[in-house]
Design a protein around this motif. Structure first.
Motif, PDB file in Angstrom:
ATOM      1  N   LEU A 122       0.680  -1.235   0.034  1.00  0.00           N
ATOM      2  CA  LEU A 122      -0.242   0.073   0.014  1.00  0.00           C
ATOM      3  C   LEU A 122       0.496   1.205   0.096  1.00  0.00           C
ATOM      4  CD1 LEU A 122      -2.795  -1.417   2.424  1.00  0.00           C
ATOM      5  CD2 LEU A 122      -2.768  -1.309  -0.078  1.00  0.00           C
ATOM      6  N   SER A 123       2.634   1.214   0.448  1.00  0.00           N
ATOM      7  CA  SER A 123       2.884   2.055   0.669  1.00  0.00           C
ATOM      8  C   SER A 123       3.198   2.809  -1.053  1.00  0.00           C
ATOM      9  CB  SER A 123       4.255   1.777   1.299  1.00  0.00           C
ATOM     10  OG  SER A 123       5.113   1.186   0.519  1.00  0.00           O
ATOM     11  N   ARG A 124       2.738   2.175  -1.943  1.00  0.00           N
ATOM     12  CA  ARG A 124       3.659   2.647  -3.307  1.00  0.00           C
ATOM     13  C   ARG A 124       2.262   3.407  -4.157  1.00  0.00           C
ATOM     14  NH1 ARG A 124       3.948  -2.837  -5.413  1.00  0.00           N
ATOM     15  NH2 ARG A 124       4.804  -3.819  -3.232  1.00  0.00           N
ATOM     16  N   LEU A 125       0.590   3.763  -3.014  1.00  0.00           N
ATOM     17  CA  LEU A 125       0.115   4.769  -3.737  1.00  0.00           C
ATOM     18  C   LEU A 125      -0.429   5.741  -2.890  1.00  0.00           C
ATOM     19  CD1 LEU A 125      -2.764   1.122  -2.257  1.00  0.00           C
ATOM     20  CD2 LEU A 125      -1.633   1.888  -4.883  1.00  0.00           C
ATOM     21  N   GLU A 126       0.079   7.318  -4.052  1.00  0.00           N
ATOM     22  CA  GLU A 126       0.335   8.185  -2.826  1.00  0.00           C
ATOM     23  C   GLU A 126      -1.606   8.756  -2.793  1.00  0.00           C
ATOM     24  OE1 GLU A 126       2.612  10.652  -6.002  1.00  0.00           O
ATOM     25  OE2 GLU A 126       3.895   8.635  -6.505  1.00  0.00           O
ATOM     26  N   ASN A 127      -2.324   8.315  -3.496  1.00  0.00           N
ATOM     27  CA  ASN A 127      -3.053   9.273  -3.121  1.00  0.00           C
ATOM     28  C   ASN A 127      -4.323   8.137  -2.044  1.00  0.00           C
ATOM     29  OD1 ASN A 127      -4.343   7.100  -4.583  1.00  0.00           O
ATOM     30  ND2 ASN A 127      -5.816   7.648  -5.458  1.00  0.00           N
ATOM     31  N   LEU A 128      -3.562   7.506  -1.073  1.00  0.00           N
ATOM     32  CA  LEU A 128      -4.133   6.396  -0.163  1.00  0.00           C
ATOM     33  C   LEU A 128      -3.912   7.043   1.045  1.00  0.00           C
ATOM     34  CD1 LEU A 128      -5.665   4.111   0.818  1.00  0.00           C
ATOM     35  CD2 LEU A 128      -3.948   2.819   0.824  1.00  0.00           C
ATOM     36  N   ARG A 129      -4.848   7.503   1.914  1.00  0.00           N
ATOM     37  CA  ARG A 129      -4.478   7.320   3.733  1.00  0.00           C
ATOM     38  C   ARG A 129      -5.266   6.452   4.587  1.00  0.00           C
ATOM     39  NH1 ARG A 129      -7.195  12.723   5.751  1.00  0.00           N
ATOM     40  NH2 ARG A 129      -9.340  12.211   4.025  1.00  0.00           N
ATOM     41  N   VAL A 130      -4.398   5.561   5.348  1.00  0.00           N
ATOM     42  CA  VAL A 130      -4.721   4.302   6.138  1.00  0.00           C
ATOM     43  C   VAL A 130      -5.273   5.228   8.276  1.00  0.00           C
ATOM     44  CG1 VAL A 130      -4.395   2.109   6.835  1.00  0.00           C
ATOM     45  CG2 VAL A 130      -3.751   2.686   4.178  1.00  0.00           C
ATOM     46  N   PHE A 131      -6.311   5.213   8.113  1.00  0.00           N
ATOM     47  CA  PHE A 131      -5.961   5.001   9.850  1.00  0.00           C
ATOM     48  C   PHE A 131      -6.528   4.449  10.398  1.00  0.00           C
ATOM     49  CE2 PHE A 131      -7.346   9.434   7.650  1.00  0.00           C
ATOM     50  CZ  PHE A 131      -6.141  10.335   7.984  1.00  0.00           C
ATOM     51  N   ARG A 132      -6.444   4.078  11.639  1.00  0.00           N
ATOM     52  CA  ARG A 132      -7.038   2.701  12.723  1.00  0.00           C
ATOM     53  C   ARG A 132      -7.435   2.868  13.475  1.00  0.00           C
ATOM     54  NH1 ARG A 132      -5.250   1.279  17.176  1.00  0.00           N
ATOM     55  NH2 ARG A 132      -5.529  -0.753  18.058  1.00  0.00           N
ATOM     56  N   LEU A 133      -8.594   2.565  13.807  1.00  0.00           N
ATOM     57  CA  LEU A 133      -9.844   2.709  14.915  1.00  0.00           C
ATOM     58  C   LEU A 133      -9.545   2.037  16.013  1.00  0.00           C
ATOM     59  CD1 LEU A 133     -12.654   4.049  12.755  1.00  0.00           C
ATOM     60  CD2 LEU A 133     -11.190   5.398  13.250  1.00  0.00           C
ATOM     61  N   ASP A 134      -9.245   2.858  17.130  1.00  0.00           N
ATOM     62  CA  ASP A 134      -9.705   1.437  18.159  1.00  0.00           C
ATOM     63  C   ASP A 134     -10.176   0.724  18.602  1.00  0.00           C
ATOM     64  OD1 ASP A 134      -8.408   0.613  20.429  1.00  0.00           O
ATOM     65  OD2 ASP A 134     -10.607   1.419  21.410  1.00  0.00           O
ATOM     66  N   PRO A 135     -10.484  -0.698  18.656  1.00  0.00           N
ATOM     67  CA  PRO A 135     -11.479  -1.679  18.753  1.00  0.00           C
ATOM     68  C   PRO A 135     -12.755  -1.194  20.129  1.00  0.00           C
ATOM     69  CG  PRO A 135      -9.409  -2.816  19.214  1.00  0.00           C
ATOM     70  CD  PRO A 135      -9.155  -1.713  18.300  1.00  0.00           C
ATOM     71  N   ASP A 136     -11.841  -0.780  20.943  1.00  0.00           N
ATOM     72  CA  ASP A 136     -12.742  -0.736  21.794  1.00  0.00           C
ATOM     73  C   ASP A 136     -13.725   0.553  21.639  1.00  0.00           C
ATOM     74  OD1 ASP A 136     -11.808  -2.579  23.389  1.00  0.00           O
ATOM     75  OD2 ASP A 136     -10.209  -1.252  24.282  1.00  0.00           O
ATOM     76  N   ALA A 137     -13.395   1.237  21.279  1.00  0.00           N
ATOM     77  CA  ALA A 137     -14.112   2.481  20.653  1.00  0.00           C
ATOM     78  C   ALA A 137     -15.328   1.983  19.140  1.00  0.00           C
ATOM     79  CB  ALA A 137     -13.096   3.300  19.801  1.00  0.00           C
ATOM     80  N   THR A 138     -14.781   1.369  18.372  1.00  0.00           N
ATOM     81  CA  THR A 138     -15.884   0.737  17.578  1.00  0.00           C
ATOM     82  C   THR A 138     -16.983   0.340  18.099  1.00  0.00           C
ATOM     83  OG1 THR A 138     -14.005  -0.928  16.954  1.00  0.00           O
ATOM     84  CG2 THR A 138     -14.336   1.354  15.360  1.00  0.00           C
ATOM     85  N   ALA A 139     -16.206  -0.698  19.036  1.00  0.00           N
ATOM     86  CA  ALA A 139     -17.368  -1.292  19.870  1.00  0.00           C
ATOM     87  C   ALA A 139     -17.972  -0.171  20.731  1.00  0.00           C
ATOM     88  CB  ALA A 139     -16.542  -2.217  20.533  1.00  0.00           C
ATOM     89  N   GLU A 174      -5.746   6.411  14.735  1.00  0.00           N
ATOM     90  CA  GLU A 174      -4.306   6.164  14.180  1.00  0.00           C
ATOM     91  C   GLU A 174      -3.939   6.238  12.952  1.00  0.00           C
ATOM     92  OE1 GLU A 174      -0.984   3.695  14.900  1.00  0.00           O
ATOM     93  OE2 GLU A 174      -2.931   3.141  16.041  1.00  0.00           O
ATOM     94  N   MET A 175      -2.616   7.897  12.297  1.00  0.00           N
ATOM     95  CA  MET A 175      -2.652   7.656  11.309  1.00  0.00           C
ATOM     96  C   MET A 175      -1.065   6.895  10.567  1.00  0.00           C
ATOM     97  SD  MET A 175      -1.657  10.501   8.431  1.00  0.00           S
ATOM     98  CE  MET A 175      -3.425  11.861   7.819  1.00  0.00           C
ATOM     99  N   LEU A 176      -1.920   5.422  10.057  1.00  0.00           N
ATOM    100  CA  LEU A 176      -0.967   4.193  10.091  1.00  0.00           C
ATOM    101  C   LEU A 176      -0.769   4.901   8.616  1.00  0.00           C
ATOM    102  CD1 LEU A 176      -3.039   1.811  10.198  1.00  0.00           C
ATOM    103  CD2 LEU A 176      -1.503   2.369  12.076  1.00  0.00           C
ATOM    104  N   TYR A 177      -0.642   5.557   7.799  1.00  0.00           N
ATOM    105  CA  TYR A 177      -0.255   5.619   6.168  1.00  0.00           C
ATOM    106  C   TYR A 177      -0.959   7.217   5.818  1.00  0.00           C
ATOM    107  CZ  TYR A 177       1.714   5.737   1.044  1.00  0.00           C
ATOM    108  OH  TYR A 177       2.512   5.677   0.356  1.00  0.00           O
ATOM    109  N   PRO A 178      -0.108   7.931   5.207  1.00  0.00           N
ATOM    110  CA  PRO A 178       1.032   7.994   4.971  1.00  0.00           C
ATOM    111  C   PRO A 178       2.004   8.293   6.498  1.00  0.00           C
ATOM    112  CG  PRO A 178       0.345  10.485   4.478  1.00  0.00           C
ATOM    113  CD  PRO A 178      -0.703   8.950   4.255  1.00  0.00           C
ATOM    114  N   ILE A 179       3.227   7.882   6.884  1.00  0.00           N
ATOM    115  CA  ILE A 179       3.338   8.767   7.400  1.00  0.00           C
ATOM    116  C   ILE A 179       4.182   9.924   8.110  1.00  0.00           C
ATOM    117  CG2 ILE A 179       5.810   7.760   9.672  1.00  0.00           C
ATOM    118  CD1 ILE A 179       4.823   5.211   8.286  1.00  0.00           C
ATOM    119  N   ILE A 180       3.896  10.363   8.794  1.00  0.00           N
ATOM    120  CA  ILE A 180       4.438  12.463   9.071  1.00  0.00           C
ATOM    121  C   ILE A 180       5.092  12.279   9.865  1.00  0.00           C
ATOM    122  CG2 ILE A 180       3.306  14.299   8.824  1.00  0.00           C
ATOM    123  CD1 ILE A 180       1.148  13.312   7.839  1.00  0.00           C
TER     124      ILE A 180
END
Length: 180
Positions: A122-139, A174-180
């Protein structure tokens, strides 16, 4: 006979101090029979985090070529493509080719393992942003799911608070990609 989607309706008030966006959205959310309350509410949270004029839900899990949420310009070109969950890397690559910007909200107990497995591709995809949501919050957000909802989402300093009048759930994507 196939099972039908269950329709949920929500009035969503968004106060996004980070972007200066304040609006109320009347949402109709079709929950596919195979979809959990958690996934449906993550779609609502993703909508709130990206709320803008013209943002709309896609037709759902039964349609192969549409995102969970998207925004098109007046010509029909896809400006923003938003996915939730842990999609296949090929699916995200296809989305990046079709849209100006792709945003993924990864969630669930296996999200970290999924990211470790897919991060290099996925790190080759320049127009992608990936976020992780806490599983306790989503539950916790899943427990707010009702057929008719009034929700408020306040966003400030990259954190969101989703409330329904009796409960409040804090999201810190939590922003996983891109890493800033």
């Amino acid at each position: 006979m196939a099972l039908r989607s269950v329709v949920y309706k929500a009035i969503l008030q968004v106060a996004d101090m980070d972007r200066g966006y304040y609006a109320e959205h009347a949402l109709v959310v079709a929950r596919h029979p195979s979809e959990t309350d958690e996934r449906m509410m993550v779609r609502v949270v993703a909508f709130a985090l990206n709320a803008t004029e013209g943002l709309a839900f896609g037709r759902g899990l039964s349609v192969d070529d549409e995102p969970d949420i998207w925004r098109k310009d007046l010509t029909g070109a896809i400006e923003t493509w938003i996915e939730v969950g842990l999609p296949d890397e090929k699916w995200l690559r296809k989305a990046c080719g079709r849209a100006g910007q792709v945003v993924l909200y990864a969630y669930g107990r296996t999200a970290d393992g999924w990211w470790q497995q897919n991060r290099n591709k996925l790190s080759r995809l320049e127009n992608l942003r990936v976020f992780r949501l806490d599983p306790d919050a989503t539950a916790a957000a899943a427990r707010m799911a009702e057929r008719s909802m009034r929700l408020q989402c306040n966003v400030q300093d990259a954190e969101a608070w989703l409330g329904n009048g009796t409960e409040i759930v804090r999201f810190s994507p939590e922003m996983l990609y891109p890493i800033i």
